[in-house]
Every structure is written in structure tokens, then in C-alpha cells.
Design an enzyme around this catalytic site. Sequence first.
Site, PDB file in Angstrom:
ATOM      1  CG  HIS A   1      -1.622   1.286   1.473  1.00  0.00           C
ATOM      2  ND1 HIS A   1      -2.431   1.941   0.570  1.00  0.00           N
ATOM      3  CD2 HIS A   1      -1.515   2.100   2.557  1.00  0.00           C
ATOM      4  CE1 HIS A   1      -2.818   3.088   1.109  1.00  0.00           C
ATOM      5  NE2 HIS A   1      -2.280   3.212   2.309  1.00  0.00           N
TER       6      HIS A   1
ATOM      7  CD  GLU B   1      -3.731   5.709  12.289  1.00  0.00           C
ATOM      8  OE1 GLU B   1      -3.259   6.777  12.696  1.00  0.00           O
ATOM      9  OE2 GLU B   1      -4.891   5.330  12.475  1.00  0.00           O
ATOM     10  CG  ASP B   2      -1.738   1.143  10.472  1.00  0.00           C
ATOM     11  OD1 ASP B   2      -2.605   1.652  11.208  1.00  0.00           O
ATOM     12  OD2 ASP B   2      -1.836   1.076   9.247  1.00  0.00           O
TER      13      ASP B   2
ATOM     14  CG  ASP C   1      -3.565   7.003   2.396  1.00  0.00           C
ATOM     15  OD1 ASP C   1      -3.405   5.785   2.165  1.00  0.00           O
ATOM     16  OD2 ASP C   1      -4.046   7.437   3.471  1.00  0.00           O
TER      17      ASP C   1
ATOM     18  CG  HIS D   1       0.965   6.905   4.314  1.00  0.00           C
ATOM     19  ND1 HIS D   1       1.294   6.134   3.235  1.00  0.00           N
ATOM     20  CD2 HIS D   1      -0.305   6.570   4.648  1.00  0.00           C
ATOM     21  CE1 HIS D   1       0.259   5.367   2.917  1.00  0.00           C
ATOM     22  NE2 HIS D   1      -0.719   5.610   3.760  1.00  0.00           N
TER      23      HIS D   1
ATOM     24  CG  ASP E   1     -27.541  12.537 -29.211  1.00  0.00           C
ATOM     25  OD1 ASP E   1     -26.835  11.553 -29.498  1.00  0.00           O
ATOM     26  OD2 ASP E   1     -28.739  12.633 -29.476  1.00  0.00           O
TER      27      ASP E   1
HETATM   28 MN    MN Z   1      -2.643   4.652   4.015  1.00  0.00          MN
END
Ligand code: MN
Length: 720
Positions: free
Chosen positions: A62, A90-91, A153, A86, A273
Site C-alpha cells: 500500500h 498509525e499502525d 493514499d 505514512h 449526443d
Molecule cells: Mn494509508
Amino acid sequence: MTQMLRESKKQTTEDKLIHSLKSILKSYLDSSQINKIISAYEYAKLAHQGQFRKSGEAYICHPLSVAILLAEMRMDMHGIIAAILHDVVEDTLITQEELTLKFGKQVGRLVDGVTKLTKIDGRSKEETQAENVRKMFLAMAVDLRVIMVKLADRLHNMQTLEAMPRAKKWRIAKETVDIYIPIANRLNMNEMRHRLELLSFKSMYPLRFKVLKASIKKVRGNRKEIIQTIENSIKNRLKEMGLECDVKGREKNIPSIYKKMKRKKIPFSDVFDVYAFRIFTENINSCYQVLGGVHNLYTPIPGRFKDYIALVKANGYQALHTTLSGPYGVPIEIQIKTHDMHKISESGIAAHWLYKDDSRQNFQAQANEWLRELLEMQESAGNSLEFIENLKIDLFPQEIFVFTPQEGVIKLPRGATIVDFAYAIHTDIGMRCNSARIDKQLVPLQTQLENGMTVEVITASWARPSATWLNYAVTAKARTGIRHYLKHFKKREAAQLGKRLLEQSLHDLDLSFDEIPEEKIERLLLAMQIPSLETLLEDIGLGNRMPFLVAKRIKQDNFCAAIKLDDGDENTKVPLTIKGTEGMVVTLARCCHPIAGDSIVGYFNAGKGVVVHHHACRNSRDVRKKQATWLDVKWCDDVIGEFSTEIRLEVKNQRGALASIAEIISKLDSNIENMTVISQDDKVSIDSITLSVRDRVHLAEVMRELKKLSIVLKLTRIKA
Ligand code: MN
């Protein structure tokens, strides 16, 4: 076995991605920069180890895909590294501090910006989204790369939406439509916008998407011939004129066909058209020559020509648009632009990285200007929801163009009024605007502007922004200006009143404010521990400090001694004059409604300033016994204004009674502001009427005339 299969599949996807990323990077970055990017990739890969996307791919695919999307826009090294990292904060367990340490401040800040945009929860849905958007814009204003990473993203998430459950799919697509597409549009990133539009439409309306796609395929064959005919005639005509141009047929994309069908309530065939072409030229001059050429070839349809070259759209879009009536009467839509204009309209703000040369700096500056305005707007907005309301107007601009008397062009959103126009010219004009002339006709400030109007703002030295302007000002600039003014308004007024009060007290002690040496004031401020003279005057105006005490202190010039004086015996010989128009720091009491000509008293209400009462007001008499903060006040000799006051009437309860009362009041140039029935029986009704009068004489006249009515049994003025 399945595990092995997945392993091997993961390997190939990831390998493919890193390979293609490298080859794009090679085209514009040097090898030392690419190496840094690769080491960021290795770091992120390790951090995301063991995590998988819903599609089953390794998570690292990703961020790599996001990096590729950005590399295609020639994002710089820091931006690419931030894209790769990025989702790390967060993860995973890695913190932003660690990233900053390892990859430097720039990358740390960018990742932080992107991360912040994801971490929002709680509160009402609407508010959450509003907060989300607000944060996004703040992050974006700090660094445009944050928003580029966020858009890429989002694009990749939309591309891989298939694996998501239906409800989540809808929510993400809807959010894309509500927030990300308008942003891409505002930044003139049309390629990004079109890709997001197509993907969201496909996820939200899969069936409609399928049907439209099939319909397009079906009619495409029939159109080929006529497209070719038109294209050839245009090409030939331009060749005859000696113009070198590219002519390209353009097929409308599915979301815009759908939008048009819905908006105009017409069937697919009517939308499709239309035959659309783009003509690309070398320079601006030839755009207009081409326009002349095609208008010569086919009849132009009136009212459809738009010159976005002279009148550039807010997002920087430039082109000439026209619609012609082609062979067999088929409508032909034509866009004429230079190659450069086209490049910029495809990548918008990203053009800054794509084509580095000075002519595009202009665009970057424009985007920055817009972001700066957003920041100001954010500072003055009360809360997120209000910020979003303002933003919406900015994001979905349906523009109008109006002219100044000097033939200058001002671009405004639809719904804009004179106030917006005035602020658009200059903040000072906005602050002083009073009315305007539109095409020579005098009009009020709330008049909505329309395309092509010539507007001349009329300013007045005494005019000031008022809170009611916020009801009809729509642009961020005007709203920010008005709010800013109102916020500082009370303080300024207070300082002015404070100065008058102090001057008066000094006068009673045979001193004059202007003659007090600055050095003496400085010492006073120091002794009183007040930061500035302005603050002192404000404090006096707001009733937080007694002017005569300050005056005494100045007179005694004994600043170190604490002052203990009996306020009670203070008698200011010259009363303070009241004009009634002082604004927020002088208010007329609502209990007794004093009007010009009444004998009045004032008292300080801490934080509010001076409240003026009728001298006979019961409330004031009660307070006066306890408080020593009374002030002699009198009306200024030339009071001009309208004052509210209240009268009490006993009226025979019969048909039309109130109507005849109202008639007399209005005949005498007074106005009824409010009317309430206090009590009522079969015979008599007791009413209270609030009316506006110029002064005491005017009120007396009104009351005299009312008393002449046979239905009026009793009439008194209410003085609390
Ligand atoms: Mn992401």
C-alpha cells in the site's frame, strides 16, 4: 500450501512495485536520493511485517503504491519518503519522534500531518467529519505535500476498495465525494479528481455504472463517423488559417454523464449526443484565432462562450469554452487551450513539481494565498462546523465575475453581496462600505451580485462592520474581516469612552489629559502594574476602574502609595455627555428605556461599561443607595437617533382599537417595535407598546395624539 502461495504472490507484487518505483524515480532523482528512499522502504517493510491488507497482500504494498502515484507527479524525495512511511506511526509501535530522528524533521512533520488526519473519534458524526476536515486543511496549510500524500493514499484505497464490506465501501466512497474530490478540484488536480470520481461512482452505484458503461460502448460505434467528419473539418479550417493545432475528440466520463442526466433530468442519449473536442495551441494568441476559426465554421450557440483565459477560475483553470451547432444541428462543445494550460489543469498544484519553471510559480503562489486565507478563517471561526460552512462556499465555487467602475474584474462565489465585493477590493473598503451603485442604481449592502454587473462601492467615514453583515457576507475574506473587527470593537470603544471619562475627571481637578507628561503616565502604569495606557483606558471605559481615582492619582503624583479614598463624596462637576450611539460600552437600560431629553444617571457595571437609566427609574434608585459608582451624565446637545421606549395603555376592548392606535403612531413618524397584551377582559385591554422615538418632545407628541382617541382610557410611560 496456501501460506506458501500467498508468500510467493506477495513477493511478486511487492517486487513489481519496488521495481516500477525505482524506474520512475530514476527519471528525476539522483542515486543518493533514491538510496535514501530505498532505506525508508526497508524500514517501513520491517515495521509493517506480519500486517496484511484486506486483499491479502503484504501491507507494504500500500505505501509503495502511494509512493508510485506521487512519483508520477515527481514528488520530491521527502514527500516520497513520507508516503512510504505514512502509516507507520498509525499502525505500528514506531513513534513520530523515532521517524524524525531517523529521517529528519521534514519527513517527521509530513508523516505527523498525514497521521493526524486519521486519528479522530467521538462526538457527533457531523462534528467529527468537520473536525477531520479542519485538521486536514490546517495540515495542508503547513505543507501542501501533506495533502498530496493524503490524496494519493485515498486514491490507492479507492483502487483497492473491492475487498471491503459493502457498508464500509459506501462510507469511504461518500467521504471521498464529500471531501477529497472538492479538495482535488480546488487545487485544480483534475486527473486526480477524475480518477477519484470514477472510483467512487463505481463503488456507490455499481449497477448504474455497469449500465452506463454498456450504453456508451453501444453508441460509440455510431458516433465514430460523425466525430471523424467534425474533426476533419476543424483541422482543415485551422490549416487554411495557418494554425498548428492538435484537435482531439473527447468522450465525457461516466460520473459527469450521470451528473448531467440527474441535474438536467434528461435521458442518456441527450447527454451523450453532445460531441466534445479539445483544441490545443502553442500560445494564448492562437487560442483566440482558433476561436474565430471555429465560430466561422459552425454557428456558435449564444450565451455559451466562456473566456476562462481572461477570467481565470479560482483554482487556476484556464481555457476558452464554446458550443457550436454542428452538421445536422448536433451540438459541439469545444475547449481551446494551450498545451501548458492543459498540463496545469491536469495536475494542478502538482504542476509545481512536474514542471519546474517560473511561469508556474504563479500558480503555487495562488494556492498558498488561498491556504493563508483558510488559516485566517480558521482562527476567526468559532468552531469546526462554522469553519466547514465557510469552507464549503470556498470549495464549491460557482463563480461570478463583476466589474469595478475602472473596468477591473473581481471574481466572487455565487451568492456574494456588496460586502463581499467591497472586502475583495480591499479590507479598508470593506470596513467602510455603506451602500453601492450597481449599474448606476443605488442598492443596499445585502444585494446579491450577478455576473457582469458593474459595482461601485460607496463608503462613509463613519461606517463600520456590523454583526448583521455576517448574515449575508459569504466569502472567507469578508467574514474574517467582519469577525476580526467585531472582536476588537468593544475594546476600542471602551478605550475611547475611558479616555473621555478620564479627561473629564482630570478637568475637574484642573488638569488636562494632553498636558500630562508621558513619563508621568509611564510611572503611573508601572505603579498600577498595567501593561499599557490603552489597557488602562479600556479598564476605565468598562467600569473596572474609577476615572476620578485614576485622575486623583495622577494629580497627587504619588504612585507608590496605595489609594484609599472615599468614593462617596465624589462629585464630578461636568457631567459626561451621552450621544446614545457610543456602541457596546454605553447601554440604555431596558427597565426604564431612557430617551433623549430625559434626565438621566449612569452607573458603571464592571465589564459592561456605563448603563444609562432614567433618573426616576426604581431599579436605579435601589442600586444607587448601595453603590457609589454613579456618574453624572447628560444628553449631548445634538443627539440624533432613534430611542426605544415603552408606554402602557388601557384601551376599550373593541374592534379596530389597536389599528387606530397603530395608525396614529406611524403617522407621527414613530415605529412600533413590540406590542404585548398585559391583561384583557370584555371591556378593557391593557397593553404595553415599545415604540421608537427621536426624543422626549417626539414622545410627548405621540402621547398627546393618542390621548385624544376616545378608546384610550389611560396612558402612561413605563419608567420601570
Ligand atoms: Mn494509508
